[in-house]
Design a protein around this motif. Structure first.
Motif, PDB file in Angstrom:
ATOM      1  N   THR A 149    -135.830 -32.659   1.926  1.00  0.00           N
ATOM      2  CA  THR A 149    -136.376 -32.213   0.640  1.00  0.00           C
ATOM      3  C   THR A 149    -137.956 -32.520   0.843  1.00  0.00           C
ATOM      4  O   THR A 149    -138.604 -31.887   0.005  1.00  0.00           O
ATOM      5  N   ASP A 150    -138.512 -32.993   1.877  1.00  0.00           N
ATOM      6  CA  ASP A 150    -139.786 -33.156   1.974  1.00  0.00           C
ATOM      7  C   ASP A 150    -140.626 -32.055   2.938  1.00  0.00           C
ATOM      8  O   ASP A 150    -141.802 -32.129   3.241  1.00  0.00           O
ATOM      9  N   GLU A 151    -139.518 -31.003   3.186  1.00  0.00           N
ATOM     10  CA  GLU A 151    -140.086 -29.905   4.136  1.00  0.00           C
ATOM     11  C   GLU A 151    -141.118 -29.192   3.424  1.00  0.00           C
ATOM     12  O   GLU A 151    -141.260 -28.869   2.193  1.00  0.00           O
ATOM     13  N   VAL A 152    -142.177 -28.700   4.303  1.00  0.00           N
ATOM     14  CA  VAL A 152    -143.300 -28.108   3.836  1.00  0.00           C
ATOM     15  C   VAL A 152    -143.113 -26.659   4.717  1.00  0.00           C
ATOM     16  O   VAL A 152    -142.596 -26.516   5.714  1.00  0.00           O
ATOM     17  N   ASP A 153    -143.967 -25.724   4.326  1.00  0.00           N
ATOM     18  CA  ASP A 153    -143.911 -24.270   4.981  1.00  0.00           C
ATOM     19  C   ASP A 153    -144.632 -24.621   6.253  1.00  0.00           C
ATOM     20  O   ASP A 153    -145.640 -25.470   6.274  1.00  0.00           O
ATOM     21  N   TYR A 154    -144.228 -23.725   7.213  1.00  0.00           N
ATOM     22  CA  TYR A 154    -145.055 -23.849   8.489  1.00  0.00           C
ATOM     23  C   TYR A 154    -146.392 -23.888   8.512  1.00  0.00           C
ATOM     24  O   TYR A 154    -147.416 -24.544   9.132  1.00  0.00           O
ATOM     25  N   TRP A 155    -146.968 -22.999   7.734  1.00  0.00           N
ATOM     26  CA  TRP A 155    -148.467 -22.561   7.350  1.00  0.00           C
ATOM     27  C   TRP A 155    -149.203 -23.469   6.387  1.00  0.00           C
ATOM     28  O   TRP A 155    -150.310 -23.438   6.175  1.00  0.00           O
ATOM     29  N   ASP A 156    -148.481 -24.309   5.674  1.00  0.00           N
ATOM     30  CA  ASP A 156    -148.860 -25.158   4.636  1.00  0.00           C
ATOM     31  C   ASP A 156    -150.129 -25.983   5.250  1.00  0.00           C
ATOM     32  O   ASP A 156    -150.221 -26.458   6.198  1.00  0.00           O
ATOM     33  N   ASP A 157    -151.263 -25.801   4.380  1.00  0.00           N
ATOM     34  CA  ASP A 157    -152.730 -26.370   4.498  1.00  0.00           C
ATOM     35  C   ASP A 157    -153.294 -26.084   5.896  1.00  0.00           C
ATOM     36  O   ASP A 157    -154.158 -26.749   6.205  1.00  0.00           O
ATOM     37  N   GLU A 158    -152.809 -25.062   6.720  1.00  0.00           N
ATOM     38  CA  GLU A 158    -153.570 -24.674   7.690  1.00  0.00           C
ATOM     39  C   GLU A 158    -155.043 -23.872   7.498  1.00  0.00           C
ATOM     40  O   GLU A 158    -154.729 -22.904   6.495  1.00  0.00           O
ATOM     41  N   PRO A 159    -155.922 -24.151   8.167  1.00  0.00           N
ATOM     42  CA  PRO A 159    -157.305 -23.451   7.652  1.00  0.00           C
ATOM     43  C   PRO A 159    -157.096 -21.857   7.802  1.00  0.00           C
ATOM     44  O   PRO A 159    -156.495 -21.313   8.742  1.00  0.00           O
ATOM     45  N   GLY A 160    -157.322 -21.026   6.748  1.00  0.00           N
ATOM     46  CA  GLY A 160    -157.469 -19.611   7.120  1.00  0.00           C
ATOM     47  C   GLY A 160    -155.882 -18.963   6.671  1.00  0.00           C
ATOM     48  O   GLY A 160    -155.857 -17.875   6.930  1.00  0.00           O
ATOM     49  N   ALA A 161    -154.957 -19.848   6.509  1.00  0.00           N
ATOM     50  CA  ALA A 161    -153.516 -19.232   6.442  1.00  0.00           C
ATOM     51  C   ALA A 161    -153.301 -18.774   5.031  1.00  0.00           C
ATOM     52  O   ALA A 161    -153.728 -19.230   4.117  1.00  0.00           O
TER      53      ALA A 161
END
Length: 161
Positions: A149-161
């Protein structure tokens, strides 16, 4: 380093967690010069367990009961165990989840032998947690305990994503 160790000379770490978990234990494979096999000596007090119910996705474990009696919870089954019994815990999913509980009046003493892996995923079916860990040859370690349930998207908070 010595190729011989006496269990009576091992220095045990005593610990307790809540009302259900306690042990006096130590890992000693490194003292024997072993790097691909893990080895531990464990003394679990009456009525306690040394770890939560869990399964390893990579590492395999084997336990040799030296003294005492207990229950080995394995998958959906529970087995009575006593001195002289050898227990297997192969890598896998919830069907290989395992836990030893001391049901006797004295300490449950056992050896734990395991494979060693640089990366591992451990699941805890009772609590819905998982642990991811790794270590590099130079000793750098990564460890995370969480729930899906703590999972985030692979691109979460990546610069420019």
């Amino acid at each position: 380093m010595s190729p011989v160790i006496s269990l009576s000379q091992l220095i045990l770490e005593h610990w307790r967690q809540g009302s259900r978990y306690a042990s006096a234990d130590t890992s000693f494979a490194g003292q024997l010069g072993l790097s691909d096999i893990g080895a531990s000596y464990n003394e679990v007090p009456a009525g306690k367990s040394g770890c939560p119910f869990h399964n390893h996705q990579v590492v395999e474990e084997m336990f040799l009961i030296l003294e005492g009696e207990g229950e080995y919870r394995f998958g959906e089954a529970t087995y009575p165990v006593k001195a002289g019994d050898v227990l297997g815990a192969p890598a896998g999913g919830a069907q290989t989840a395992h836990q030893l509980l001391n049901t006797g009046t004295g300490p449950l003493k056992y050896l734990g032998i395991s494979s060693v892996a640089r990366g591992e995923v451990v699941e805890y079916p009772d609590s819905g947690k998982f642990l991811v860990s790794s270590h590099t040859p130079d000793g750098r370690r990564t460890r995370f305990v969480g729930r899906s349930t703590d999972e985030v998207d692979y691109w979460d908070d990546e610069p420019g994503a």
